[in-house]
Design a protein around this motif. Structure first.
Motif, mmCIF file in Angstrom:
data_model
loop_
_atom_site.group_PDB
_atom_site.id
_atom_site.type_symbol
_atom_site.label_atom_id
_atom_site.label_comp_id
_atom_site.label_asym_id
_atom_site.label_seq_id
_atom_site.Cartn_x
_atom_site.Cartn_y
_atom_site.Cartn_z
ATOM 1 N N ASP A 264 75.855 67.319 58.843
ATOM 2 C CA ASP A 264 75.099 66.408 57.815
ATOM 3 C C ASP A 264 73.750 66.002 58.946
ATOM 4 O O ASP A 264 74.300 65.131 59.764
ATOM 5 N N ARG B 108 71.654 64.081 58.716
ATOM 6 C CA ARG B 108 71.313 62.681 58.651
ATOM 7 C C ARG B 108 72.233 61.681 59.214
ATOM 8 O O ARG B 108 71.860 60.540 59.228
ATOM 9 N N THR B 109 73.472 61.972 59.179
ATOM 10 C CA THR B 109 74.408 61.005 59.885
ATOM 11 C C THR B 109 75.040 61.668 61.239
ATOM 12 O O THR B 109 75.510 61.202 61.699
ATOM 13 N N HIS C 111 77.223 63.620 61.440
ATOM 14 C CA HIS C 111 78.717 63.796 61.319
ATOM 15 C C HIS C 111 79.093 65.291 60.390
ATOM 16 O O HIS C 111 78.074 65.535 59.704
#
Ligand code: ADP
Ligand code: MG
Length: 365
Positions: A279, A281-282, A284
């Motif tokens: 992801d 955006r994270t 992770h």
């Protein structure tokens, strides 16, 4: 009176065989294709981009091309994509762009096509699909080099800060890519296989072949028909590691399907599944319950990227994007008590979500 057991008179005796021959003619006649007659099916297989490919071609009897010729064309097409877009080849266009600084970098038309589409899917998915995820993919151990440990929180934060698809600019007129930050490293693994499928299909059409199925690492395109009476049926795997069998199958006619999942390419650490889909955006790997996403789209390149984008977004946000964009998608979601729940969008061919037999991909149950 006629003698017993002498049978019917000669004319009557002919009726049954005549009916039989007539029926045979009818069957043969009805089975005649409208187009060219099919004489053979070639199945060509090989390895490319770290995965396997299969191409099945229904050969018209009047075909002017040999199997060797077709094999050479397919090999050239997949090699061309690999040597442009691989992060495993140091001298690929992509690897050279990754080492390049911030000035304009000349690339091939295929790179322009693929990176432009990657950027479009990045926008559509609000950054869930992001080719600048390369350093994070490497840090989590899914790049060319193995890693001993998952990245530390500070490493992830630093990689997130230096990445972002909006730091890549595509200039189709000049045929260049420009990065806004020297640290940018691109990874086209989530779109290049789909593009290669389209590219192989284009080459087959150039050879005037119209009925074929091309599959690279689970991304597939079907053109025309498998036989006079059957379309190509493509299986969707049950999203489990190992030989999970088939979940269902779809009929594909002149279109493509890609499937993204967290059930093949992952490792476990302390009982936690570390997926190869990150992801952006994270920073992770994805952790939600969406085990697999299949997307049907006229472009296999687009289907491939969309399937990864939806995998990142997860069951709720992914569903919202499918509905907003009117996509044909099938989600298999891990159910609380084990097994999977299916969600299919309105655009998904509903008559096709039946248990599969005699399909082209995956293993049957
Ligand atoms: P899947 O078939 O599961 O979609 P793909 O090979 O198509 O797998 O895509 C996964 C690969 O894409 C990863 O191995 C990684 O190299 C890259 N990748 C991971 N996360 C992303 C992302 N969020 N956006 C774009 N590419 C990604
Ligand atoms: Mg993909």
């Amino acid at each position: 009176m006629s003698p017993p057991n002498s049978g019917p008179p000669p004319l009557k005796r002919m009726i049954v065989p005549a009916l039989f021959v007539g029926a045979l003619f009818l069957v043969v006649f009805l089975r005649q294709p409208n187009g060219p007659e099919y004489s053979d099916q070639w199945v060509l297989t090989g390895q490319t981009m770290g995965t396997a490919f299969t191409v099945k071609i229904v050969v018209p009897s009047e075909s002017g091309v040999s199997q060797d010729e077709v094999e050479t064309v397919i090999r050239a097409a997949v090699d061309a994509v690999d040597s442009a877009m691989s992060t495993y080849q140091d001298d690929s266009e992509l690897s050279r762009f990754n080492r390049h600084g911030t000035g304009p970098f000349d690339v091939s038309e295929s790179m322009i096509e693929v990176v432009s589409e990657a950027q479009r899917v990045a926008e559509l998915s609000a950054g869930a699909f992001d080719i600048t995820v390369g350093p994070l993919v490497d840090a989590w151990g899914f790049g060319p080099d193995p890693v001993a440990d998952p990245p530390a929180a500070e490493t992830i934060a630093a990689l997130l800060a230096s990445g972002g698809f909006d730091k890549i600019d595509v200039d189709p007129e000049r045929g260049t890519l420009v990065k806004a930050d020297e640290a940018i490293r691109c990874d086209l693994s989530a779109i290049a296989k789909g593009y290669a499928v389209d590219r192989v299909a284009r080459e087959l059409v150039r050879l005037e072949l119209t009925d074929f199925m091309v599959e690279i690492g689970g991304e597939v395109r079907a053109s025309g028909r498998k036989t006079v009476s059957e379309a190509w049926r493509i299986g969707i795997e049950r999203p489990e590691a190992g030989p999970g069998g088939l979940w269902s199958a779809v009929t594909l006619v002149d279109t493509a399907m890609a499937t993204s999942g967290d059930y093949r390419n992952y490792y476990e650490r302390d009982g936690v599944r570390i997926s190869h889909t990150i992801d952006p955006r994270t920073g992770h790997p994805i952790t939600h319950k969406l085990a697999s996403v299949s997307v049907i789209h006229p472009s296999c390149m687009t289907a491939d990227a969309l399937a990864t984008a939806l995998s990142v977004l997860g069951p709720e946000d992914g569903r919202a994007m499918v509905e907003r964009e009117g996509l044909a998608a099938l989600f298999l979601i891990r159910a609380a008590g084990g097994g999977f729940e299916e969600w299919a969008s309105d655009g998904w061919p509903s008559e096709n979500t039946v248990r599969a037999t005699g399909v082209e991909q995956g293993e049957s149950e």
